[in-house]
Design an enzyme around this catalytic site. Structure first.
Site, PDB file in Angstrom:
ATOM      1  N   ASP A 168      -3.861  -5.402  -4.336  1.00 50.86           N
ATOM      2  CA  ASP A 168      -4.201  -4.560  -3.178  1.00 50.86           C
ATOM      3  C   ASP A 168      -4.262  -3.092  -3.591  1.00 50.86           C
ATOM      4  O   ASP A 168      -5.184  -2.362  -3.225  1.00 50.86           O
ATOM      5  CB  ASP A 168      -3.225  -4.794  -2.013  1.00 50.86           C
ATOM      6  CG  ASP A 168      -1.788  -4.956  -2.435  1.00 50.86           C
ATOM      7  OD1 ASP A 168      -1.523  -5.119  -3.647  1.00 50.86           O
ATOM      8  OD2 ASP A 168      -0.892  -4.907  -1.572  1.00 50.86           O
ATOM      9  N   LYS A 200      -0.805 -10.445  -8.323  1.00 54.94           N
ATOM     10  CA  LYS A 200       0.022 -10.346  -7.116  1.00 54.94           C
ATOM     11  C   LYS A 200       1.349 -11.062  -7.440  1.00 54.94           C
ATOM     12  O   LYS A 200       1.823 -11.922  -6.697  1.00 54.94           O
ATOM     13  CB  LYS A 200      -0.709 -11.003  -5.933  1.00 54.94           C
ATOM     14  CG  LYS A 200      -0.060 -10.765  -4.592  1.00 54.94           C
ATOM     15  CD  LYS A 200      -0.404  -9.426  -3.978  1.00 54.94           C
ATOM     16  CE  LYS A 200       0.339  -9.205  -2.681  1.00 54.94           C
ATOM     17  NZ  LYS A 200       0.145  -7.862  -2.117  1.00 54.94           N
ATOM     18  N   ASP A 222     -13.401 -12.591  -8.249  1.00 57.74           N
ATOM     19  CA  ASP A 222     -14.532 -12.768  -7.338  1.00 57.74           C
ATOM     20  C   ASP A 222     -14.621 -11.569  -6.395  1.00 57.74           C
ATOM     21  O   ASP A 222     -15.679 -10.956  -6.210  1.00 57.74           O
ATOM     22  CB  ASP A 222     -14.302 -14.068  -6.545  1.00 57.74           C
ATOM     23  CG  ASP A 222     -15.466 -14.403  -5.636  1.00 57.74           C
ATOM     24  OD1 ASP A 222     -16.610 -14.123  -6.021  1.00 57.74           O
ATOM     25  OD2 ASP A 222     -15.221 -14.939  -4.539  1.00 57.74           O
TER      26      ASP A 222
END
Ligand code: NAI
Length: 345
Positions: A206, A173, A230
């Site tokens: 995303d 990100k 995770d």
């Protein structure tokens, strides 16, 4: 001589899936002496510590662990057992192969999937550095270092080269966390230059989630910081039939702990319903790691055969079998394959 392995059964469904896995590993003919130690809620109740010293002592001696899931109390200042073990033993690679099993119909995916997640295992928001600045304002520190990012990037590319895989995708990100995820990406780029035969791609996390749902077959090797790892691991597990399936390994330079992606599943604990496949597949990774190739292949083949037949599957993957019935079917399949060979010896 039997190889000593530390067995940490863990909490919730942990002891159920650990016992099933020990039975299957022994049936597969592996020469293992288990050193059973307790960590988690049991250990806290009995010895006052989530990780008693004997757990570290055993892992120091054997260097290899097979671990069931452990519960970490959410409040109360306890550090997660997994985070503590990963840091203490320098287990910087979290390796999670996500593969379809034959015959298993999943809701989301009708194409064969074979992707491998490399999750950085020692830092990021898992550093556990949180504090309250003033009442009502807390801060959680995201730690990304050059050293840890280079190690995980290199592990993913070396695996890709060793296994003849074609593509590594770095997930990040960095458009928002320009410094921290930016450093992670810079390291992945640097390492990718040493592996020109392997395609290198970057995806914002995303978008990666959406692509994983829409076109999961496009993914090969994925490398990412700890927290995205995770979350993406559970998403990927969902694609191939759920958390009951996906195995994992935490590896460092000197130690390795093999454990499933799933947690203690308190909703089904103690009911004999847990699917031990994920820990059994983790044991396959462990057997390969310690050079017990034939037992590893036998156990993996038996699992595939039981899934292909589809008659003794647990409830989470659409069957009606108990943990014990599924395990008996795996062991019967191992015995079916082993017997002719033994008669001929
Ligand atoms: P979870 O993985 O325990 O459960 C999520 C869902 O998946 C539940 O509906 C559960 O029944 C199902 N499930 C998981 N494993 C299964 C299996 N082998 N067979 C059949 N169904 C299975 O996740 P949750 O509820 O978020 O966490 C529960 C506890 O586990 C928490 O205390 C958490 O800290 C701990 N945990 C421990 C991990 C570890 O030790 N490696 C990893 C993840 C969570």
């Amino acid at each position: 001589m039997a190889r000593q392995i530390t067995l940490i059964p863990g909490d919730g469904i942990g002891p159920e899936v650990a016992d099933a896995t020990v039975r299957a590993v022994e049936a597969a003919g592996a020469s293992i002496e288990w050193e059973r130690v307790e960590a988690g809620e049991h250990a806290l109740a009995e010895y006052g510590r989530l990780i008693p010293d004997e757990v570290y002592a055993s892992l120091e001696a054997t260097r290899i662990g097979l671990k069931g899931p452990t519960a970490t109390p959410i409040a109360g200042g306890h550090q997660s057992i997994n985070v503590a073990l990963r840091k203490k033993l320098g287990l910087y690679v979290n390796f999670r192969p996500v593969r379809m099993l034959p015959g298993l119909k999943t809701r989301y995916c009708d194409v064969p999937l074979d992707m491998v997640i490399f999750r950085e295992n020692t830092e990021d928001l898992y550093a556990g550095l949180e504090h309250e600045i003033i009442p009502g304002v807390v801060e959680s520190l995201k730690i990304i270092t050059h050293n840890a990012s280079m190690r995980i990037a290199r592990a993913s590319f070396e695996y890709a080269r060793h296994e003849g895989r074609s593509k590594v995708t770095a997930i990040h990100k960095a458009n928002i966390m320009k410094l921290s995820d930016g450093l992670f990406l810079k390291c992945c780029r640097e390492v990718s230059a040493e592996f020109p035969e392997i395609d290198y791609q970057e995806l914002i996390v995303d978008n990666a989630c959406m692509q994983l749902v829409m076109r999961p077959e496009k993914f090969d090797i994925l490398v990412m910081p700890n927290l995205y790892g995770d979350i993406i691991s559970d998403l990927a597990a969902g694609l191939v039939g759920g958390l009951g399936i996906v195995p994992g390994a935490n590896m460092g330079d000197h130690h390795a702990i093999f454990e499933a992606v799933h947690g203690t599943a308190p909703d089904i604990a103690g009911k004999g319903l847990a699917n031990p496949t994920a820990l059994m597949q983790s044991a396959v990774l462990m057997l390969e790691h310690i050079g017990e190739r034939e037992p590893a292949a036998r156990l993996q083949a038996a699992l595939r055969q039981v899934y292909a037949a589809g008659e003794h599957l647990t409830g989470d993957v659409g069957g009606r079998a108990s943990t014990a019935e599924f395990t008996d079917a795996v062991i019967a399949e191992i015995a079916r394959v082993r017997e002719p060979a033994e008669v001929g010896d």
